[in-house]
Scaffold this active site. Sequence first.
Site, short mmCIF file in Angstrom:
data_model
loop_
_atom_site.label_atom_id
_atom_site.label_comp_id
_atom_site.label_asym_id
_atom_site.label_seq_id
_atom_site.Cartn_x
_atom_site.Cartn_y
_atom_site.Cartn_z
CG ASP A 71 -29.91 -15.57 9.89
OD1 ASP A 71 -28.78 -15.45 10.42
OD2 ASP A 71 -30.97 -15.35 10.50
CG ASN B 170 -23.65 -13.70 16.58
OD1 ASN B 170 -23.02 -13.95 15.54
ND2 ASN B 170 -24.78 -14.30 16.87
CG HIS C 81 -31.73 -9.08 14.28
ND1 HIS C 81 -31.25 -10.35 14.49
CD2 HIS C 81 -33.01 -9.10 14.71
CE1 HIS C 81 -32.20 -11.11 15.01
NE2 HIS C 81 -33.28 -10.37 15.17
NE ARG D 202 -23.33 -20.34 15.41
CZ ARG D 202 -24.31 -19.47 15.62
NH1 ARG D 202 -24.05 -18.28 16.13
NH2 ARG D 202 -25.55 -19.78 15.32
CG ASN E 26 -34.70 -13.90 16.33
OD1 ASN E 26 -35.70 -13.34 15.91
ND2 ASN E 26 -33.87 -13.33 17.18
CG HIS F 184 -24.74 -16.10 12.60
ND1 HIS F 184 -24.58 -15.00 13.39
CD2 HIS F 184 -25.90 -15.92 11.92
CE1 HIS F 184 -25.61 -14.17 13.22
NE2 HIS F 184 -26.43 -14.70 12.33
CG PHE G 289 -33.82 -17.95 18.18
CD1 PHE G 289 -35.14 -18.08 17.79
CD2 PHE G 289 -33.54 -17.30 19.38
CE1 PHE G 289 -36.17 -17.58 18.57
CE2 PHE G 289 -34.57 -16.79 20.17
CZ PHE G 289 -35.89 -16.94 19.77
N GLY G 290 -31.97 -20.74 15.13
CA GLY G 290 -31.10 -20.82 13.96
C GLY G 290 -31.27 -22.05 13.12
CG ASP H 27 -27.71 -10.68 12.80
OD1 ASP H 27 -28.85 -10.31 12.55
OD2 ASP H 27 -27.35 -11.87 12.79
ZN LIG Z 1 -30.27 -11.69 12.79
#
Ligand SMILES: [Zn+2]
Lengths: 321, 430
Positions: free
Chosen positions: B306, B93, B180, B63, B279, B61, B324-325, B153
Site C-alpha cells: 500500500d 487515484n 478498500h 501518483r 488508512n 500508489h 494518510f499513507g 481504493d
Molecule cells: Zn486503500
Amino acid sequence: MGEGNPSFWPHKDLIDITTLDRDEIALVLETAGRFSEINERPVKKVPILKGKSVVLFFAEPSTRTKTSFDVAGKRLSADTFSLATSGSSLTKGESLKDTALTLESMRPDAIVIRHSRSGAAQFLASRLDCSVINAGDGRHAHPTQALLDAFALSRVWESFEDKNVLIVGDIAHSRVARSDVVLLTKLGARVRLCGPRTLLPSSLESWPVEVHSRLDKACQGVDAIICLRLQLERQAAGLFPDVREYARTYGLGPRHLAEADPGVRVLHPGPMNRGVEIDNELADSGQSLILDQVYAGVCVRMAVLFLLLTRPNQGDGHGRR
Amino acid sequence: MAGVEMLVRSVLWGGRPHDLVVSGGKIVELSPNPVATGSEVELVDGSGLLLLPSMIDAHVHLREPGQEYKEDIASGLGAAAAGGIGRVLAMANTMPVNDQASVTRFMLSQAARSHPNGPFLHPVGALTKGLAGKELAPLMELAEAGCLAFSNDGRPVGDNALFLRALEYASDTGLPVIDHCEDPDLARGGAMNEGRISSLLGLTGIPVTAEALQVARDILLAEYLDLHVHLAHVSCRQAVELIAWAKGRGVRVTAETCPHYLLWDETLVGDYNTRAKVNPPLRTWDDVLAVRQALAEGILDILVTDHAPHADHEKEQTFDDAPFGISGLDTALSLVLGLVKNGFLDMETVMDRFAWRPADIFGLPANRFRPGDPADFFLFDPDLDWKVDERTMRSKGKNTPCLGTELQGRVTRHFLAGKEIFRLQAEDMK
Ligand SMILES: [Zn+2]
C-alpha cells in the site's frame, strides 16, 4: 510581587495538564493567588514582564480567552500582539508550519495559540524556541481553562481531596472536559461524567471517571458541577435529536441541585446557552462560580505567563533549534 | 553447458547453497550441486546471499499522472526494483483518475520508457467514474487498455447496490475487483484508530467496525453472486475472523495485508506522529497479532505495501490535516525480515505471500525456480544493516515511521527475465 521563585519551573511550554505534576499545579494556583492581589489595586500593573513580547495567535475565534490572556499579559507589562482575524494569510491557505516560522521571525517570547486542530499547539512547540501556551487545540486540551476552574474552586474549598465533581454535556468534543478530568483527578477529586452516549468519548474505560447517563443520579452528593457548552451543530451531525430534548434531559436546573451537596458550586466555561445547558436563574445564583471563573482566568494566565517567561535558563527565544 | 548465460554460484535456497543457471531469460536449473561453467558465462557470486523470487506488489500508489512531486512512475519503479519487487499494481487515484484508456495507456508508456526491462507496471482501473461512487467506469475499455484489476481504493463505494452491479459487470472482463474495506459513513472524519489513544489525543477515530462491516458486506455479496472479491489492506482481528469464516464456507474472497499492520500498533501515533497516519489506521496490538497469525495461516493470502508516498511538507502538518499513507516499497522486505528472524514467519511463506499467491490471484507469471520459469529473482543479504533516510530510499516519499532508523536486510541485485534491473551501490547504504 516578583519575589516568587519559580526556580524549578522546568517547562518551556504549556500544552497539556498531563505534563504537570501536582507540585507544579499547586505552584500555578499559588502564584495565581498572589497575582490576584494586583487585580485589586488602583493601578493594576507591575513591571515583571517588561520587555517581553507575547503573540496571541487565535486561528479560531474566542473573544473571552484572548481578552483574558491580553489583560494578563498587560498587567505584567508584557507587550501583547494579536494575530487573529480569520481572513489573515496566517490562517487561510498557509500551512501551520509556515505560520510557525513566520511567528518565530517576529521573535516573541511566548505564543498563545488557539487552533481548531488537536495537536496544533504541540506542533508549534516542537518547532519553536519560544514558549508556546495552548489556549485550546481542537478537542484535545485547554490547560489554562482547567487551571482557572481549579483556581476558582480553590477559593471556596480547603482541599480537593474527596470532593466529587460532575462534568455534564458534550464530553466527546470538549477539550475543557479532557483537561478538567486530568487536573481534578491529580488534585485528588473524584470526577463523574454525564451526557448522552453520542456525546461521550468512545473508550472511557481508561479514564479515571464514573459515567452516568441520568443527570439526577449523577448529581447525587456532588460538590461541584461543570456544565459544558453545547455546540448546536452537533445536532446536524445527528448526535442528538433537538435542543429541546437536550435541555429537558441534560440541562442543569434547580431540581438537580437538590440532589447535590448543599454547598454545591456550578461552573460553566462560557459562553452559555442559557436555558439549554443551564437554567437561567441558576447561572446567576449564589451557587454559580461563572463570573469567578472569568476573574480566575486572568489570575491563572498571569501566573502561567510569569512562570514560563521568567524560568531560569530561558533562552532569548531567538535561536532556531 | 550450452547456451548458459548466467550462473549464480553458492546462493542460499531453502537454507542450503545452490547454483542457479539462467539462459534466454529463463531458469534452466537450480541445483544443490556445483554446476560446471563454460567460458561465455556471467558468473555471479551468491555466497552468503539468499535467492528469492522477484516479488509482486499488488497495491501501490505511484501518483503519476498529477502529483509527480510525491512520486512519479520512474521513481516509484526505481524504489520497487531496489525493494525486490518486479511487478506493481498501481491504484487509480491519480489526477486525472485512471478511469479511461488514455490514462491507462499513458501510465504504461511512462513505465516502458523509464524501465523497459522492468519493474513492470500494471494499472488498476477505477471501478467508478472519477472514483465518485456514482456511476460505473468503462471497465471493458480499461481492461482492453491494459488494466489488471479494478478498484475504488481510497474512496470505497458505500452504495451496496452499485457495488453489487460493479462486481457483476467487472466479472465479464475476467479481472478481479479490489475493495478498500471501509464503511465511508462510519469512518467519516476519522484520522486514527478509534480507541483509548484517539480519545486522549482528541482525534476522531475510525472504528474497527467500519472495516469489518464492509468486509462482511463484500463476503455476503461475493457469496450471493458467486464471484471473486479481493479485500485490500486488512488491519484488524474482526476482519480476519470474518474472512476465515467466509473461506470456511467456500466464498471466493482473497485478502491482503501490509508490513505496517504486522509490526506496529496505534501507540505509534503517540505525539501526533503523522508518519504513522495511514488508512486503515494502525490498530491495537491484539489486531497486530491477529493479522500476523492470519498471514502465516494463509487466511490473509498476500502481502502488499500500500505504498503511499507523500511530500514532507504534506506530512508536516497537524494530524488531522496530514494525508494518510506510508511509503513502503523500499523497506517492505527488511521489515518483514524482522518477523522471519523472530520466528513469526518463515521465508518460504513470505515468498508465497509476496510472489506466488499474488501471481495466482492477478494472473501474472511467477518464478518458482522450475526449469522454464521466468528468470525473475533477486539476491538478498539478510545481515546487511542500512539506515533508512532521504538518501537510501529510492522513493520520493520519505514518509515512513522507520525514517532515521536502522533496518537489516537489503536487496543486492535484482533480475527480471535474466536482465539486471537493480544493483546495490555504496550510496544506497549510507
Ligand atoms: Zn486503500
